[in-house]
Design a protein around this motif. Structure first.
Motif, mmCIF file in Angstrom:
data_model
loop_
_atom_site.group_PDB
_atom_site.id
_atom_site.type_symbol
_atom_site.label_atom_id
_atom_site.label_comp_id
_atom_site.label_asym_id
_atom_site.label_seq_id
_atom_site.Cartn_x
_atom_site.Cartn_y
_atom_site.Cartn_z
ATOM 1 N N GLY A 139 -44.247 0.293 79.601
ATOM 2 C CA GLY A 139 -43.040 -0.375 79.140
ATOM 3 C C GLY A 139 -41.805 0.267 79.746
ATOM 4 N N TYR A 140 -40.655 0.085 79.118
ATOM 5 C CA TYR A 140 -39.426 0.718 79.628
ATOM 6 C C TYR A 140 -38.412 0.823 78.495
ATOM 7 C CZ TYR A 140 -37.249 -3.966 80.163
ATOM 8 O OH TYR A 140 -36.740 -5.222 79.955
ATOM 9 N N THR A 141 -37.533 1.797 78.582
ATOM 10 C CA THR A 141 -36.658 2.122 77.456
ATOM 11 C C THR A 141 -35.572 1.088 77.209
ATOM 12 O OG1 THR A 141 -35.133 3.456 78.811
ATOM 13 C CG2 THR A 141 -37.030 4.585 77.859
ATOM 14 N N HIS A 142 -35.216 0.272 78.216
ATOM 15 C CA HIS A 142 -34.197 -0.751 78.030
ATOM 16 C C HIS A 142 -34.786 -2.076 77.532
ATOM 17 C CE1 HIS A 142 -31.922 2.070 80.526
ATOM 18 N NE2 HIS A 142 -30.823 1.430 80.186
ATOM 19 N N PRO A 191 -38.837 3.251 86.590
ATOM 20 C CA PRO A 191 -38.508 4.658 86.860
ATOM 21 C C PRO A 191 -37.091 4.875 87.370
ATOM 22 C CG PRO A 191 -39.967 3.782 88.565
ATOM 23 C CD PRO A 191 -39.909 2.752 87.471
ATOM 24 N N ALA A 192 -36.437 3.835 87.871
ATOM 25 C CA ALA A 192 -35.066 3.985 88.367
ATOM 26 C C ALA A 192 -34.111 4.375 87.239
ATOM 27 C CB ALA A 192 -34.601 2.689 89.031
ATOM 28 N N ARG A 193 -34.342 3.858 86.061
ATOM 29 C CA ARG A 193 -33.460 4.164 84.924
ATOM 30 C C ARG A 193 -34.091 5.133 83.924
ATOM 31 N NH1 ARG A 193 -31.523 -1.780 82.961
ATOM 32 N NH2 ARG A 193 -33.780 -2.089 83.027
ATOM 33 N N ASP A 194 -35.406 5.138 83.854
ATOM 34 C CA ASP A 194 -36.073 5.962 82.833
ATOM 35 C C ASP A 194 -36.308 7.380 83.340
ATOM 36 O OD1 ASP A 194 -36.034 3.981 80.983
ATOM 37 O OD2 ASP A 194 -38.105 3.348 81.282
ATOM 38 N N THR A 195 -35.291 8.195 83.209
ATOM 39 C CA THR A 195 -35.397 9.617 83.538
ATOM 40 C C THR A 195 -36.250 10.302 82.475
ATOM 41 O OG1 THR A 195 -33.456 10.174 82.217
ATOM 42 C CG2 THR A 195 -33.085 9.575 84.529
#
Length: 225
Positions: free
Chosen positions: A93-96, A131-135
């Motif tokens: 998934g992703y945080t946003h 991965p571009a935004r999820d540090t």
């Protein structure tokens, strides 16, 4: 190897995306999941006479063992061996994510609550498809808001994430940038369940209730004891 999902990734801002791509891709992912579930059920029926059926989709022998080398939400390298001995739930998934990801994580928190003391043998791995935004820090804050004890966030390079997604037939699609520069990532929402030895055993979808997931997880944990 039974194909559950076909990994898909497109560059952000692609000009040839048709209207309502989000809805269309979600429908395709759901249909792919249902087709895979039906195939698994047929293939496994002949070899499951000696044990009661699982309530979730049994994917034993149809997906590879848990294996990866990524970056943990503490910023340090981590691989699958760190979770051997635990029943591991893997979610991409992703945080946003505005809805599916937080809903899935909240449902998994309900599962842990239903497991009671058995929850200490369960780990949840939230692997980003953005991965571009999820540090590592973003992932740490995100999973920590749900459960800092059982959940870990994992990230990596674009290549690492794409390779891992292909390994488990996970589909995800970067959507077009909006005027503010933000974007969504349409992705499949299954939860992959691995036993204490790292073997792929079960697949949970968004139609499976916390009670159903907890029942099969407890059975996996008891089998490993």
């Amino acid at each position: 190897m039974l194909p559950l999902f076909q990994a898909v990734r497109a560059p952000r801002g692609a000009p040839d995306q048709p209207p309502q791509r989000n809805t269309t891709l979600r429908r395709r992912l759901r249909l792919a999941a249902l087709a895979a579930i039906a195939s698994c059920s047929v293939l496994l029926a002949a070899c499951s006479h000696n044990e009661p059926p699982w309530q979730l989709t049994n994917v034993s022998g149809h997906l590879p063992d848990l294996a990866f080398s990524l970056t943990g939400d503490n910023g340090k390298p981590v691989d699958a061996s760190a979770f051997k001995g635990d029943t591991t739930l893997v979610y991409f998934g992703y945080t946003h994510c505005p809805d599916v990801c937080p809903e899935t994580m909240a449902r998994l928190m309900q599962v842990l609550a239903k497991l009671g003391p058995d929850a200490k043998q369960v780990r949840i791995l939230f692997i980003t498809v953005d991965p571009a935004r999820d540090t590592p820090k973003a992932l740490h804050d995100y999973v920590g808001a749900f459960d800092a004890e059982h959940a870990r966030g994992l990230t990596g390079s674009d290549g690492q994430i794409e390779s891992l997604a292909k390994r488990y037939r996970v589909a995800y699609q970067m959507e077009k940038l909006d005027p503010s520069g933000n974007y969504e990532v349409t992705h499949s929402s299954a939860v992959y369940i691995f036993d204490a030895e790292g073997h792929a055993r079960l697949l949970a979808t968004d139609s499976d209730s916390p009670d159903t997931i907890a029942t099969d997880l407890r059975r996996l944990i008891e089998t490993a004891s």
